[in-house]
Design an enzyme around this catalytic site. Sequence first.
Site, PDB file in Angstrom:
ATOM      1  N   GLU A 166      -0.891   4.865 -41.508  1.00 48.12           N
ATOM      2  CA  GLU A 166      -1.156   4.002 -40.344  1.00 48.12           C
ATOM      3  C   GLU A 166      -2.568   4.196 -39.800  1.00 48.12           C
ATOM      4  O   GLU A 166      -2.800   4.081 -38.589  1.00 48.12           O
ATOM      5  CB  GLU A 166      -0.105   4.239 -39.250  1.00 48.12           C
ATOM      6  CG  GLU A 166       1.318   3.947 -39.705  1.00 48.12           C
ATOM      7  CD  GLU A 166       2.377   4.255 -38.657  1.00 48.12           C
ATOM      8  OE1 GLU A 166       1.997   4.540 -37.500  1.00 48.12           O
ATOM      9  OE2 GLU A 166       3.573   4.213 -38.989  1.00 48.12           O
ATOM     10  N   GLU A 220       7.372   3.036 -44.249  1.00 44.22           N
ATOM     11  CA  GLU A 220       8.322   3.341 -43.179  1.00 44.22           C
ATOM     12  C   GLU A 220       8.877   2.022 -42.657  1.00 44.22           C
ATOM     13  O   GLU A 220       8.163   1.011 -42.639  1.00 44.22           O
ATOM     14  CB  GLU A 220       7.655   4.048 -41.989  1.00 44.22           C
ATOM     15  CG  GLU A 220       7.020   5.367 -42.254  1.00 44.22           C
ATOM     16  CD  GLU A 220       6.265   5.892 -41.024  1.00 44.22           C
ATOM     17  OE1 GLU A 220       6.538   5.418 -39.901  1.00 44.22           O
ATOM     18  OE2 GLU A 220       5.391   6.756 -41.196  1.00 44.22           O
TER      19      GLU A 220
END
Length: 322
Positions: free
Chosen positions: A172, A264
Site C-alpha cells: 500500500e 488483501e
Amino acid sequence: MSGLCINPSNPNAQDCVRNVLRYLSEISFRKVISGQHTQSLAQEELHFIEEVTGKKPALLGFELLSYSPNINYFDTDDECMEEIRQNYGTLSRAWDWAAQKGLITFTWHWFSPLGGHSKSFYSKNTSFDAEKAAAEGTEENRAMISDIDAMAGILRPFCDARIPVLWRPLHEGDGGWFWWGAKGGDALKKIYRILYDRFVNVHHLDNLIWVWNSHEPSCYPGDDVVDIISRDIYGTPHEHSPFAREFSELVDVTAQKKIALLGECGTMPDAEKAIEDGIGWASFMTWSHEFCLSEQYNDFSFLRRIYGSEKVVTKESLPALY
C-alpha cells in the site's frame, strides 16, 4: 496455460519458486486460491474457517511487524504493545504451515528504521524520510539497510529449507499512510529496488516470489524486479464483487502479462463470478480479526459457499508445490 509470465525476476530462483509461479499461471482465469491473513500465534482465523467450512485456506498470510529491528519500546502505547505481543513467535506457525505444504505470504508492517514512536510504520508516527532513505550515504539509508539485512537473516532459514514465500514488501505504498509511501512514487520505487537488490544479490534469498502491491503506474518499480502484481481492496461490507474494474486497473500497470493477486481484502470477492466474467485473480487473502471472525464484512454463509466452490482452491485441493 493462460499465457502469463512465469519467468522469475531472479534468475537464480529456486525450483520451488518456479513451481508456484507455474501453478498460479495455470489456475488463473480458471480457479481462485483461497487465502487468509493471520497475525497472532493463536491463528484464530485459520481455526475458525476450518470450524465453519470444514476446509482450510490454501494460502496463509503471516505478519512480521514484531520482527522489526527498531521498535521503540520506551515511547509507545498499549495498543501497539498488544499487537506486538500477539505477533511474537508467529514464524513458528509459518514453519508449521510449511510442514503441511501450504502456500505462505509475508506482510511486514515495518517500524521506522530510525526514530518514531508507537506504531511507527505509520507516517504520522515518525519523521523518517523515505527520500533520504533512498539516497545512498545518508543516515536514513544506513539505518534502512541495517533493518533490511536484519530481516534477511530472519528469512534465511526459509531459503535454506527451500520453502517458497510470496514476499509482498512495502504494501500500500501508494497511499502515503506508511512511511515508505509518504514521499511519493519515486522514493517508493527506489526503496523497493534497494530491498530487492539486498535480498537477491547480497543475501541470495532465492526462495522469494516478489509481489508488488499497487495499481498506480507512477509507483511501479519495473518488470525486472516484480514477479506478481497485486492490490488491496476493502470494499463495501457484504457486497461480494468480482472486482472487475480493480483488476483492469491493476493489470494496466505493466504491458507484461503478470499473475495478479488480491493482496488483501476486507469483503471477500465473488470468485465464481470472477471466473465466469473472465477476471483472473489468482488468489485472494481476507484480512484478519473482524474481517474473518465476525459477520461485519462477510456472512458465514458466504464463507461456506466460497470454500465449498469447485472454482476455489483450498488447502485440501492444493497440489504439493515444494
